[in-house]
Motif scaffolding. Structure first.
Motif, PDB file in Angstrom:
ATOM      1  N   LEU A   1       0.824  -1.200   0.000  1.00  0.00           N
ATOM      2  CA  LEU A   1       0.000   0.000   0.000  1.00  0.00           C
ATOM      3  C   LEU A   1       0.863   1.257   0.000  1.00  0.00           C
ATOM      4  O   LEU A   1       1.853   1.344   0.730  1.00  0.00           O
ATOM      5  N   TYR A   2       0.468   2.204  -0.818  1.00  0.00           N
ATOM      6  CA  TYR A   2       0.950   3.589  -0.838  1.00  0.00           C
ATOM      7  C   TYR A   2       2.347   3.757  -1.401  1.00  0.00           C
ATOM      8  O   TYR A   2       2.508   4.369  -2.448  1.00  0.00           O
TER       9      TYR A   2
ATOM     10  N   ILE B   1       3.693   3.829  -5.363  1.00  0.00           N
ATOM     11  CA  ILE B   1       2.524   3.946  -6.222  1.00  0.00           C
ATOM     12  C   ILE B   1       2.885   4.478  -7.609  1.00  0.00           C
ATOM     13  O   ILE B   1       2.243   4.150  -8.602  1.00  0.00           O
TER      14      ILE B   1
ATOM     15  N   SER C   1      -1.437  -0.585  -4.894  1.00  0.00           N
ATOM     16  CA  SER C   1      -1.908   0.760  -5.200  1.00  0.00           C
ATOM     17  C   SER C   1      -1.440   1.106  -6.603  1.00  0.00           C
ATOM     18  O   SER C   1      -0.248   1.006  -6.904  1.00  0.00           O
TER      19      SER C   1
ATOM     20  N   ASP D   1      -6.187  -0.648  -4.884  1.00  0.00           N
ATOM     21  CA  ASP D   1      -6.494   0.554  -4.115  1.00  0.00           C
ATOM     22  C   ASP D   1      -6.087   1.781  -4.915  1.00  0.00           C
ATOM     23  O   ASP D   1      -4.918   1.905  -5.323  1.00  0.00           O
TER      24      ASP D   1
ATOM     25  N   TYR E   1      -5.928   5.923  -4.914  1.00  0.00           N
ATOM     26  CA  TYR E   1      -6.030   7.179  -4.171  1.00  0.00           C
ATOM     27  C   TYR E   1      -5.582   8.300  -5.103  1.00  0.00           C
ATOM     28  O   TYR E   1      -4.426   8.702  -5.129  1.00  0.00           O
TER      29      TYR E   1
END
Length: 502
Positions: free
Chosen positions: A330-331, A334, A356, A381, A383
């Motif tokens: 995650l994150y 990215i 991500s 995911d 964002y």
């Protein structure tokens, strides 16, 4: 022959240990089935989430096991637990159910005692008296039983290990969970009794005491350790170094590790048999990861990270031996162009991936789909706070390039995915195996009219999905507006309460 049939039946029933509905049905078959099913069903009565009514019923069963001595003692204290219960249960219990408990969840017992306090308006000074009798029941009543799992609630300060019989009951513990600020003398006492714990879980709220170190070091075959930080504090070296050094002493046995801080020692270099690594950072800051750049974990199968630099992740993946089957990132990374190629060049056995994505790495993502032909589940995911993500392009790539085994999808976004985009995706999927689908729209509104709009959008989304379920393009679905109903790679089973199953 009869013995053989019973042995086979027992094996079958053990396979149903998580299917409580089927086990309840087995109890009703005949006397033999009942006798063999009850011990399995009562190993962990708190296995499933319990509502208040279920807790009260379970607590009533526990109370009925109290000895005459305990009952008389409570009556002398003017504590009447039995009047309503005896009227409800006019016949004696068929089994000593307490004898079958193997997973002692103090959190569950405490919540039941609090619940009964609220119902019967007991004075707060009477609660410790009731608690003592309940604890004595489980410990003393199980002198011939050895608990396999033990769980403490937050701020637990009862010297459970001092109860007569505790040394026997806890001598074969395999799993233990508590808050990291549990009274150190309780943990030290448990360390003196329990040497066979294989799995330790510590929930971190504020601080950690030296009792945890002693408990870790006392174990003979420690395989799994989880430090779960429920705060957003930045843990400094004085916090983590003693814990890491205690784990290094079990370097040859530990196979599963979760730490919610950046390693401050070379602990990971010592864990040569590590199968699963989970590093979850709450906050990002400029920290030095240089000592992990040459890290080699050849046996690693499961890698889960949050906010770990992509260059470190790439290095870890490159230095595995192709065993990785599950990756959750995650994150960080990215927008990194190296990370995804590193995954598909080094993970031919990859089955589950959480990633991500951004507009900058979506092309490499298509290459991943073409190379990882065993992929079965994908969690994406998005964002897109700065650059709007191109969902149309992602869904076209998935429809075109997904391996035949990929049928499970979970999409999480801080912006709603348009119905037109989803409809096109579903239409393009019609010649493939039906998909399992979770959609997590991670957006929220504060004003009443915005909340109403959100509900309307969610209903429209669900209506569309239902339409394609009827067409058998979608096999099973779930729309989760909170993102917390399932674990990362669960598409069927609901997440259980952290303190019910561990």
């Amino acid at each position: 022959m009869s013995t053989l049939v019973e042995d086979v039946l027992r094996l079958i029933l053990e396979e149903l240990k998580y299917d409580r509905i089927s086990l309840h049905s087995c109890i009703l078959v005949n006397k033999t089935w009942c006798k063999m099913t009850v011990p399995i069903l009562w190993k962990n009565p708190g296995q499933n989430l319990l509502n208040d009514n279920s807790k009260n019923l379970l607590f009533n069963i526990i109370i009925l096991h109290l000895s005459n001595e305990s009952r008389n003692f409570l009556k002398k204290q003017e504590i009447d637990l039995f009047k309503d219960i005896i009227e409800s249960y006019k016949h004696p219990l068929l089994f000593n159910y307490i004898r079958y408990w193997r997973y002692l969840n103090i959190h569950l017992l405490k919540s039941m005692i609090v619940s009964i306090k609220n119902i019967k308006n007991f004075d707060k000074t009477e609660i410790p008296i009731i608690r003592n009798e309940i604890f004595n029941l489980f410990i003393n009543n199980n002198r011939n039983t050895k608990f396999l799992r033990l769980c403490f609630p937050q701020q637990f300060d009862y010297q459970l290990h001092r109860i007569s019989g505790a040394e026997h009951c806890f001598s074969k513990l395999e799993s233990f969970r508590c808050y990291a600020n549990t009274n150190k003398y309780i943990l030290e006492g448990l360390a003196g009794i329990s040497k066979s714990i294989k799995k330790l879980i510590f929930d971190i709220m504020y601080s950690i005491n030296s009792g945890i170190i002693k408990l870790i070091e006392a174990q003979n075959n420690l395989k799994e350790v989880h430090f779960i930080d429920h705060t957003i504090n930045l843990r400094d070296e004085s916090f983590s170094r003693p814990l890491e050094e205690s784990l290094i002493k079990h370097a040859n046995t530990i196979q599963y590790l979760r730490i919610d801080w950046k390693p401050n020692t070379e602990i990971l270099s010592y864990l040569v048999n590590l199968i699963s690594l989970d590093i979850n950072l709450s906050l990002v800051r400029d920290i030095n990861w240089n000592h992990l750049e040459k890290l080699s974990l050849p046996l690693l199968k499961f890698l889960r990270t949050q906010k770990v630099p992509s260059r470190i992740l790439s290095n870890i993946i490159e230095n595995t031996k192709g065993y990785l089957t599950e990756i959750s990132i995650l994150y960080e990374g990215i927008n990194d162009k190296k990370l995804i190629p590193t995954i598909y060049h080094n993970c031919p056995n990859l089955k589950y991936l959480k990633l991500s994505l951004s507009v900058r790495n979506i092309i490499e993502f298509e290459n991943l789909l073409n190379n990882c032909q065993l992929l079965n589940g994908l969690v994406v995911d998005i964002y897109d706070h700065i650059i709007k993500f191109d969902w149309d392009k992602l869904f076209k790539i998935l429809s075109k390039s997904s391996p035949i085994s990929l049928i499970k999808f979970k999409f999480s976004s801080n912006r709603i995915i348009s119905l037109e985009t989803l409809k096109l995706f579903f239409d393009n999927w019609k010649n493939r195996n039906p998909m399992f689908l979770h959609i997590i729209p991670m957006y929220c509104f504060t004003r009443a009219e915005q909340r109403k709009q959100k509900q309307e959008e969610l209903q429209q989304l669900e209506n569309l999905i239902k339409e394609y379920k009827v067409k058998e393009i979608i096999k099973r679905y779930y729309v989760d507006s909170h993102g917390s109903a399932f674990e990362d790679f669960e598409w069927i089973q609901r997440r259980s309460d952290a303190y019910i199953e561990f």
